[in-house]
Design a protein around this motif. Sequence first.
Motif, PDB file in Angstrom:
ATOM      1  N   ASP A  83      80.304  41.706 -43.944  1.00 46.17           N
ATOM      2  CA  ASP A  83      79.055  41.521 -43.342  1.00 46.17           C
ATOM      3  C   ASP A  83      78.545  40.119 -43.787  1.00 46.17           C
ATOM      4  OD1 ASP A  83      77.008  41.310 -41.480  1.00 46.17           O
ATOM      5  OD2 ASP A  83      75.559  42.538 -42.790  1.00 46.17           O
ATOM      6  N   SER A  84      79.968  39.068 -43.650  1.00 45.44           N
ATOM      7  CA  SER A  84      79.426  37.713 -44.004  1.00 45.44           C
ATOM      8  C   SER A  84      78.491  37.014 -43.144  1.00 45.44           C
ATOM      9  CB  SER A  84      80.953  37.081 -43.927  1.00 45.44           C
ATOM     10  OG  SER A  84      80.773  35.561 -44.132  1.00 45.44           O
ATOM     11  N   ASP A  85      77.783  36.210 -43.915  1.00 43.93           N
ATOM     12  CA  ASP A  85      76.474  35.518 -43.193  1.00 43.93           C
ATOM     13  C   ASP A  85      77.023  33.891 -42.695  1.00 43.93           C
ATOM     14  OD1 ASP A  85      76.850  34.429 -45.741  1.00 43.93           O
ATOM     15  OD2 ASP A  85      74.751  34.647 -46.248  1.00 43.93           O
ATOM     16  N   VAL A  86      78.306  33.758 -42.909  1.00 47.23           N
ATOM     17  CA  VAL A  86      78.733  32.456 -42.596  1.00 47.23           C
ATOM     18  C   VAL A  86      78.894  32.329 -41.041  1.00 47.23           C
ATOM     19  CG1 VAL A  86      80.622  30.708 -42.683  1.00 47.23           C
ATOM     20  CG2 VAL A  86      80.251  32.234 -44.639  1.00 47.23           C
ATOM     21  N   ARG A  87      77.866  31.214 -40.484  1.00 48.51           N
ATOM     22  CA  ARG A  87      77.861  31.100 -39.061  1.00 48.51           C
ATOM     23  C   ARG A  87      79.131  30.973 -38.337  1.00 48.51           C
ATOM     24  NH1 ARG A  87      74.140  33.307 -36.975  1.00 48.51           N
ATOM     25  NH2 ARG A  87      75.599  34.447 -35.597  1.00 48.51           N
ATOM     26  N   GLU A  88      79.928  30.173 -38.672  1.00 49.66           N
ATOM     27  CA  GLU A  88      81.138  29.910 -38.075  1.00 49.66           C
ATOM     28  C   GLU A  88      81.982  31.214 -37.862  1.00 49.66           C
ATOM     29  OE1 GLU A  88      83.131  26.670 -39.658  1.00 49.66           O
ATOM     30  OE2 GLU A  88      81.637  25.054 -39.107  1.00 49.66           O
ATOM     31  N   LYS A  89      82.279  31.891 -39.031  1.00 56.40           N
ATOM     32  CA  LYS A  89      82.908  33.045 -38.913  1.00 56.40           C
ATOM     33  C   LYS A  89      82.407  34.081 -38.007  1.00 56.40           C
ATOM     34  CE  LYS A  89      85.304  32.685 -43.408  1.00 56.40           C
ATOM     35  NZ  LYS A  89      85.632  33.625 -44.656  1.00 56.40           N
ATOM     36  N   ASN A  90      80.993  34.175 -37.975  1.00 66.44           N
ATOM     37  CA  ASN A  90      80.401  35.259 -37.177  1.00 66.44           C
ATOM     38  C   ASN A  90      80.523  34.868 -35.747  1.00 66.44           C
ATOM     39  OD1 ASN A  90      78.595  37.565 -38.113  1.00 66.44           O
ATOM     40  ND2 ASN A  90      78.270  35.985 -39.811  1.00 66.44           N
ATOM     41  N   ASP A  91      80.478  33.453 -35.457  1.00 68.44           N
ATOM     42  CA  ASP A  91      80.541  33.089 -33.998  1.00 68.44           C
ATOM     43  C   ASP A  91      82.023  33.241 -33.564  1.00 68.44           C
ATOM     44  OD1 ASP A  91      78.078  32.389 -34.062  1.00 68.44           O
ATOM     45  OD2 ASP A  91      78.378  30.301 -34.490  1.00 68.44           O
ATOM     46  N   MET A  92      82.976  33.070 -34.529  1.00 65.38           N
ATOM     47  CA  MET A  92      84.351  33.412 -33.978  1.00 65.38           C
ATOM     48  C   MET A  92      84.742  34.721 -33.755  1.00 65.38           C
ATOM     49  SD  MET A  92      87.393  32.281 -33.252  1.00 65.38           S
ATOM     50  CE  MET A  92      87.457  30.481 -33.915  1.00 65.38           C
ATOM     51  N   ALA A  93      84.399  35.621 -34.877  1.00 64.51           N
ATOM     52  CA  ALA A  93      84.544  37.045 -34.525  1.00 64.51           C
ATOM     53  C   ALA A  93      83.917  37.471 -33.403  1.00 64.51           C
ATOM     54  CB  ALA A  93      84.155  37.682 -35.818  1.00 64.51           C
ATOM     55  N   THR A  94      82.433  37.175 -33.077  1.00 62.00           N
ATOM     56  CA  THR A  94      82.174  37.732 -32.010  1.00 62.00           C
ATOM     57  C   THR A  94      82.631  37.270 -30.629  1.00 62.00           C
ATOM     58  OG1 THR A  94      79.904  37.628 -33.119  1.00 62.00           O
ATOM     59  CG2 THR A  94      79.943  37.709 -30.899  1.00 62.00           C
ATOM     60  N   ALA A  95      83.231  35.915 -30.829  1.00 61.44           N
ATOM     61  CA  ALA A  95      83.803  35.439 -29.352  1.00 61.44           C
ATOM     62  C   ALA A  95      85.066  36.075 -29.102  1.00 61.44           C
ATOM     63  CB  ALA A  95      84.044  33.850 -29.803  1.00 61.44           C
ATOM     64  N   LEU A  96      85.845  36.527 -30.009  1.00 64.37           N
ATOM     65  CA  LEU A  96      87.142  37.062 -29.994  1.00 64.37           C
ATOM     66  C   LEU A  96      87.012  38.660 -29.485  1.00 64.37           C
ATOM     67  CD1 LEU A  96      88.990  35.975 -33.188  1.00 64.37           C
ATOM     68  CD2 LEU A  96      89.367  35.404 -30.668  1.00 64.37           C
ATOM     69  N   ILE A  97      85.713  39.433 -29.942  1.00 65.69           N
ATOM     70  CA  ILE A  97      85.504  40.661 -29.461  1.00 65.69           C
ATOM     71  C   ILE A  97      85.136  40.524 -28.103  1.00 65.69           C
ATOM     72  CG2 ILE A  97      83.916  42.553 -29.811  1.00 65.69           C
ATOM     73  CD1 ILE A  97      84.047  41.929 -32.753  1.00 65.69           C
ATOM     74  N   PHE A  98      84.106  39.558 -27.787  1.00 71.95           N
ATOM     75  CA  PHE A  98      83.809  39.477 -26.551  1.00 71.95           C
ATOM     76  C   PHE A  98      84.585  39.296 -25.566  1.00 71.95           C
ATOM     77  CE2 PHE A  98      78.737  38.257 -27.039  1.00 71.95           C
ATOM     78  CZ  PHE A  98      78.705  39.643 -27.802  1.00 71.95           C
ATOM     79  N   GLN A  99      85.747  38.533 -25.586  1.00 71.78           N
ATOM     80  CA  GLN A  99      86.985  38.514 -24.972  1.00 71.78           C
ATOM     81  C   GLN A  99      87.530  39.659 -24.424  1.00 71.78           C
ATOM     82  OE1 GLN A  99      89.184  34.681 -24.936  1.00 71.78           O
ATOM     83  NE2 GLN A  99      87.865  34.015 -26.706  1.00 71.78           N
ATOM     84  N   SER A 100      87.771  40.737 -25.250  1.00 71.61           N
ATOM     85  CA  SER A 100      88.353  41.782 -24.964  1.00 71.61           C
ATOM     86  C   SER A 100      87.488  43.197 -24.779  1.00 71.61           C
ATOM     87  CB  SER A 100      89.222  41.966 -26.409  1.00 71.61           C
ATOM     88  OG  SER A 100      88.495  42.571 -27.484  1.00 71.61           O
ATOM     89  N   ILE A 101      86.200  43.054 -24.392  1.00 69.39           N
ATOM     90  CA  ILE A 101      85.509  44.142 -23.792  1.00 69.39           C
ATOM     91  C   ILE A 101      84.733  43.980 -22.531  1.00 69.39           C
ATOM     92  CG2 ILE A 101      84.715  44.599 -26.244  1.00 69.39           C
ATOM     93  CD1 ILE A 101      82.234  43.367 -25.758  1.00 69.39           C
ATOM     94  N   PRO A 102      84.586  44.783 -21.610  1.00 69.93           N
ATOM     95  CA  PRO A 102      84.148  44.688 -20.523  1.00 69.93           C
ATOM     96  C   PRO A 102      82.767  44.007 -20.311  1.00 69.93           C
ATOM     97  CG  PRO A 102      84.702  47.187 -20.799  1.00 69.93           C
ATOM     98  CD  PRO A 102      84.854  46.383 -22.029  1.00 69.93           C
ATOM     99  N   GLU A 103      82.657  43.386 -19.166  1.00 66.96           N
ATOM    100  CA  GLU A 103      81.394  42.503 -19.057  1.00 66.96           C
ATOM    101  C   GLU A 103      80.233  43.418 -19.294  1.00 66.96           C
ATOM    102  OE1 GLU A 103      81.490  40.467 -15.300  1.00 66.96           O
ATOM    103  OE2 GLU A 103      83.084  39.289 -15.722  1.00 66.96           O
ATOM    104  N   ALA A 104      80.060  44.835 -18.811  1.00 66.30           N
ATOM    105  CA  ALA A 104      78.923  45.492 -18.955  1.00 66.30           C
ATOM    106  C   ALA A 104      78.675  45.612 -20.301  1.00 66.30           C
ATOM    107  CB  ALA A 104      79.099  46.640 -18.255  1.00 66.30           C
ATOM    108  N   LEU A 105      79.671  45.674 -21.357  1.00 63.43           N
ATOM    109  CA  LEU A 105      79.482  46.044 -22.477  1.00 63.43           C
ATOM    110  C   LEU A 105      79.169  44.834 -23.296  1.00 63.43           C
ATOM    111  CD1 LEU A 105      79.528  47.891 -25.011  1.00 63.43           C
ATOM    112  CD2 LEU A 105      82.027  47.444 -25.271  1.00 63.43           C
ATOM    113  N   VAL A 106      79.471  43.677 -23.006  1.00 69.71           N
ATOM    114  CA  VAL A 106      79.140  42.370 -23.340  1.00 69.71           C
ATOM    115  C   VAL A 106      77.532  42.088 -23.088  1.00 69.71           C
ATOM    116  CG1 VAL A 106      79.071  39.908 -23.146  1.00 69.71           C
ATOM    117  CG2 VAL A 106      81.283  41.361 -23.135  1.00 69.71           C
TER     118      VAL A 106
END
Length: 244
Positions: free
Chosen positions: A52-75
Amino acid sequence: MGDIVVAKPKEGGGSSSTIKCPMLTTTNYTVWAIRIKLLLKVHKVWDAIENDSDVREKNDMATALIFQSIPEALVLQVSDLDTAKKVWDSIKSRYMGADRVREARLQTLIPEFERLKMKDNDTIDDFVGKLAEISSKSTALGENIEEYKLVKKFLSSLPRKKFIHIVASLEQVLDLKTTTFEDIIGRLNAYEDRVKEEEEAEETQSKLMLANNESQPTSNSYNQGYNNYRGRGRGGHYYNRERG
């Protein structure tokens, strides 16, 4: 399948590489989670979820990668969550269910694991795939099946008539508590290939013997007919001479 572009460029310059990642569906969560986890590790951002790192860059990168691999409705459903860990946990809870549901699933997996036996017409790879599937499901549900248990289950579930000799040999020469599952699989695959080659050689030999046996009566019948013909010919010849 979506294309996820690796953030870091290749050494020596050049364009970024592309990683193929499966889109999350209602049936592939276990495999999806394994691949996304590896992808996040490659990008050095898995600790944003694990710790649960609070580093903004890491959070943004991890979130972006997850969002690219889930359906739009789930996003749309998880877009308001402010950390990658919250997004990950939300997806996990939706697909894996609450703790009670997860416990119920584990209770069905354990008997399935214990009942699993290799069928006579299965190959080693077929059976290993079934074991690995149950193991992966159990891990995803929070219960790891220890490797020595996989080894023990694997060897005890093989058809005795076909594999009893190799299993007995392995039990004598190896410490099954420390032997890896991959090592056992490799040894059994090699043994299976050897048995298959011997069976094919025996089958070929049997076909040759059968072909020879089928051709032999034909030759004897021909010789018998020829001898009978010669005998009748000589008899007729002498009979005509005596009459003459």
